[in-house]
Design a protein around this motif. Structure first.
Motif: not given
Length: 913
Positions: A500-517
């Protein structure tokens, strides 16, 4: 009370513009990046230290193995940032070295002083560790203020790496035949001149210790003669092997002024490099009464090589020079060569000197007795602006973000994500946040974000450095630093299950797949009453990634963010399982109207007091702008002029960031832009052989596009939208008649348009998925692949052209809703053509969906598909002979037509019997 007063003094203020917008946004999902002002990087011709030697930055690729400065081992490059023009600064160090980097490039630095010794134990780290992340522009400001008298006695230091472990296989082409100690001693006190090297090698030394070392390696040292001038003895090493070995290393004939260390010894193992230094320092090295170690030579190349070896071992090495010479009997100084002295400092100086009389001074006065765990550093002595240059940054899977460039330690990181969390972390005790990247190692140490938190908050936050680092605040809030590995989605879901996370921050989201997002967003919930359900991500442009399609509304046809849409809030709902299923609107009401059935069904199953507004998320994208980077412009008022001087589209790309480029696309592009441009500049490729090619669009949203050809010169175009099959056929039939083209010379896309032959029986069907035929059928998987391969060759060789009037003609694209030129659309389509190499050796064109995705805006290959159809009649013609064969076909058809007029036609009913 005193502690509270300290806390009130903490002021966290982002820079105006992009940073402020990103950090203060109250939108559910915030993406930001791609701006020049936040760029970090180094020159493309700078070198990256790898286990295999030095490689230019321009040659580094995603997946490249490079050296890890924290361990001396290996790390991997996981992302290449776009190449662009940046303002560069030169950061110079006390050892005479320097690095050129962008103003946003980050350095791990700290103020040197009483706490200059950094120990390895956790307790000592807390006491002595004062490291901070500083950008080049911050270092520039520090040095400028220091030169004005501020920060007196305070130096900025950067860390030195651990000894680098090079990986070099021993092969006949990479010889290392002589023991490193022996070679070092011969370079120092040996004689390998051309006149004697054919018979033997000489060693001149007064030290029996060195002679014994040679004997231990199996050399006969019995032949010698005494030197009358000093106490040295000259030893004759009559050994055929060592003579041949010296020749193999190409060192025969070396004089004192041109000695060097062979490359294969510079990149040898850590222990072998230490032994090499032992041989050098035991002979020509010097240890003074303070334990300082140095080496002197009149060979500049040797001086540079020795410094390189020292630095590769994590040591500090600087080079000074002065004129060498001698005084004659009258006391007159006679200048000879330049003498270079290399000053050497390592944390194992006692291991690189073995001659007892020198080693004893090292032990008595050197660093050994102080602290074996001492972390060496070097001092920044200046920072200066050096102008606009081309560069790029890399991201690595080392959690600290550190890598080595020309023996320097550098970092890559993002401040914006941390700034976005500043207020809730400092004020809301229920607030929980996560900052993550897709890095397999980032859960092991605090890494670059630990340093970032320290740089921004200082002692206000406390850091727990464990497998999953946690940054805690006096308010009770905390931020965990973790990773997302979406190579195994089931494992990733298990890892995030129940969070349970209030704020999720992804540094360089281009390293992440759509499914993970998509899945991670389901964890975006928490207990905070003031700041919850927030998702932040930074990114750089990457055309092939799902973010390009996700941001499509913000991006113009040219790949740049549209100024009137930058920062505009929109709303979305995912009405399926892919990025193609995202439904957008300017309000929640608009999105709800489009997805009412699906949303209502889900609400009915959820129950409770919810409505559609809870189901639809808000989104915004912020693009950094040059004009907003005031800190940088104040230091470089001429920077805007420098950007403008880069000219045209390049200047636009620098300022805005181009989302139609992909930094990881390093394969050879089948149709280079220069070749595509030649289609509109080359002489017309006409031969009188007329054709019409038609790309039908009866069941989609694309236009019908028909091209009229004279040979391989397209001179007219027919574009229809929202028409019926019959209207399409009749329009094409009229188009062919107007241009005097036989109906048997109409080629149409028959994959979904076979009805066409009902109206024009003689038209030639082009079935793209059929098996290839003709001379080059073994090179392709399908007819379409075969035609596109020839099309690429013809464009590259300048044998396909468009008429000038056709190039400037405009039409309204179905999915753009505004007019584009034929030339612009053709150039765009050429840029996305790609092939896959199959195991059979054949080529397969990327599928239409994949190329259309790269085009963006829901566009299709309107112009290239009918161009590829023009290649169909050439299947049995050798490459390069298309135009000439067309002349012959045209002449034959003209003769046949003339013969039919004079002799009559076999279809003439009057000739029937």
């Amino acid at each position: 009370m005193k502690e509270q007063e300290v806390h009130r003094e903490v002021v966290i203020k982002p820079q105006e513009g992009f940073q402020m917008q990103f950090a203060s946004s109250c939108v559910d999902v915030v993406f930001g990046g791609g701006n020049l002002g936040g760029g970090k990087g180094a020159l493309l011709d700078s070198h990256i230290v790898t286990p295999y030697g030095l490689r230019k930055l321009r040659d580094i690729e995603v997946g490249s193995i490079i050296s890890n400065p924290d361990t001396g081992g290996q790390e991997r490059v996981i992302y290449l940032h776009p190449i662009s023009m940046f303002p560069f600064y030169r950061i110079s160090f006390s050892d005479g070295t320097y690095m050129d980097c962008t103003e946003g490039h980050l350095w791990k630095a700290r103020v040197a002083g009483k706490q200059s010794k950094r120990r390895n134990s956790d307790m000592e780290k807390e006491k002595y560790d004062g490291w901070r992340l500083m950008s080049a522009i911050q270092i520039y400001e520090w040095m400028k203020n220091k030169n004005k008298g501020m920060y007196k006695g305070k130096n900025l230091n950067i860390p030195l790496p651990e000894p680098v472990q090079f990986t070099r296989p021993i092969t006949p082409t990479t010889p290392r035949p002589i023991a490193p100690y022996v070679l070092g001693a011969l370079i120092g006190d040996g004689c390998m001149g051309e006149s004697i090297c054919d018979r033997c090698i000489y060693l001149c030394t007064p030290d029996e210790f060195i002679v014994e070392k040679f004997k231990s390696y199996g050399y006969d040292m019995s032949k010698k003669y005494a030197n009358d001038i000093d106490s040295c003895a000259t030893y004759i090493i009559s050994n055929n092997n060592i003579v041949e070995d010296i020749k193999t290393l190409k060192m025969n004939g070396c004089t004192a002024a041109n000695k060097f260390i062979p490359k294969f010894y510079k990149y040898s193992t850590i222990e072998e490099r230490k032994e090499l230094l032992c041989g050098l320092l035991d002979t020509d090295g010097y240890v003074d009464d303070r334990g300082h170690v140095s080496y002197t030579t009149i060979s500049k190349k040797l001086a540079e090589d020795v410094a390189f070896v020292v630095r590769s071992l994590g040591g500090r090495s600087s080079i000074t020079s002065k004129k060498a010479g001698y005084k004659d009997g009258d006391g007159v100084f006679h200048s000879c060569n330049e003498a270079y002295t290399i000053w050497i400092c390592t944390k194992f100086n006692d291991e690189i000197v073995s001659l007892p009389k020198k080693k004893n001074r090292v032990k008595k006065y050197g660093y050994v007795e102080i602290d074996k765990d001492l972390k060496l550093e070097k001092t920044i002595v200046s920072a200066e602006y050096i102008g606009m240059k081309e560069g790029r940054c890399i991201s690595v899977d080392n959690p600290s973000g550190l890598y080595m460039v020309d023996d320097f330690t550098v970092t890559h990181n993002s401040f914006a994500l941390v700034l976005a969390l500043a207020e809730p972390l400092m004020t809301d005790g229920d607030f929980r946040a996560v900052i993550t990247r897709r890095s397999l190692q980032s859960q092991k140490t605090g890494g670059s974000f630990v340093d970032t938190f320290k740089a921004i908050f200082g002692d206000y936050c406390s850091v727990k450095t464990a497998d999953s680092p946690r940054i805690s605040f006096p308010s009770g809030a905390y931020c965990d630093l973790t990773y997302i590995d979406d190579t195994n989605l089931d494992k990733m879901r298990e890892q995030w299950k129940g969070k349970q996370i209030d704020a999720i921050c992804i540094d360089e989201i281009t390293e992440m797949s759509w499914e993970a997002f998509s899945y991670v967003q389901t964890r975006n919930r928490g207990r905070s009453k003031t700041f919850t359900g927030k998702f932040f991500a930074t990114l750089n442009p990457k055309r092939s990634h799902w973010t390009r399609k996700f941001l499509d509304w913000y991006i113009g046809v040219d790949g740049f963010i549209m100024p009137d849409r930058n920062g505009k809030v929109r709303y979305f709902y995912v009405n399926g399982s892919t990025v193609d299923d995202v439904v957008w609107g300017d309000s929640k009401e608009e999105v709800y109207a489009k997805c009412k059935i699906d949303i209502d069904r889900k609400l009915a199953r959820i129950g409770g007091d919810f409505d559609y507004t809870n189901m639809i998320k808000s989104f915004v994208f912020y693009q950094g702008k040059l004009s907003e980077n005031r800190a940088m412009l104040e230091n470089n008022p001429n920077y805007i002029g420098s950007v403008a001087a880069s000219g045209g589209k390049m200047a636009q790309a620098i300022i805005e960031g181009n989302f139609n480029v992909d930094p990881e696309e390093n394969e050879k592009i089948p149709i280079p832009s220069t070749s595509a441009q030649g289609v509109f500049n080359n002489n017309p490729a006409v031969n009188g052989d007329k054709w019409i090619t038609v790309d039908l669009a009866d069941y989609g949203t694309d236009n019908l596009v028909a091209l009229a050809w004279d040979g391989f010169h397209a001179y007219d175009i027919l574009i229809l939208s929202k028409s019926t099959p019959r209207e399409n056929a009749m329009a094409v039939k009229t188009f062919a008649f107007e241009h005097g083209t036989a109906e048997s010379h109409i080629i149409f896309d028959a994959t979904a348009g076979r009805y066409f032959n009902d109206y024009i029986p003689d038209a030639v069907p082009y079935i793209s998925l059929n098996k290839p035929f003709g001379l080059y059928q073994l090179t392709a998987m399908t007819v379409k692949d075969m035609c596109y391969i020839r099309l690429c060759k013809m464009i590259e060789e300048g044998n396909l052209t468009f008429d000038d009037k056709l190039a400037v003609q405009t039409y309204t694209h179905q999915n753009l809703k505004y007019k584009v030129t034929v030339e612009n659309e053709f150039m765009e389509e050429c840029s996305v053509v790609r092939f896959d190499d199959m195991q059979s050796g054949k080529k397969r064109l990327w599928n239409k969906k994949k190329m259309n995705q790269m085009l963006g805006k829901g566009r299709s290959m309107d112009l290239l598909d009918p161009c590829a159809m023009r290649m169909l009649p050439c299947a049995n013609i050798e490459y390069g002979n298309e135009i000439q064969a067309g002349y012959y076909n045209h002449e034959e058809e003209t003769k046949q037509a003339s013969h039919a007029q004079t002799e009559g036609s076999i279809y003439d009913e009057h000739l029937w019997y």
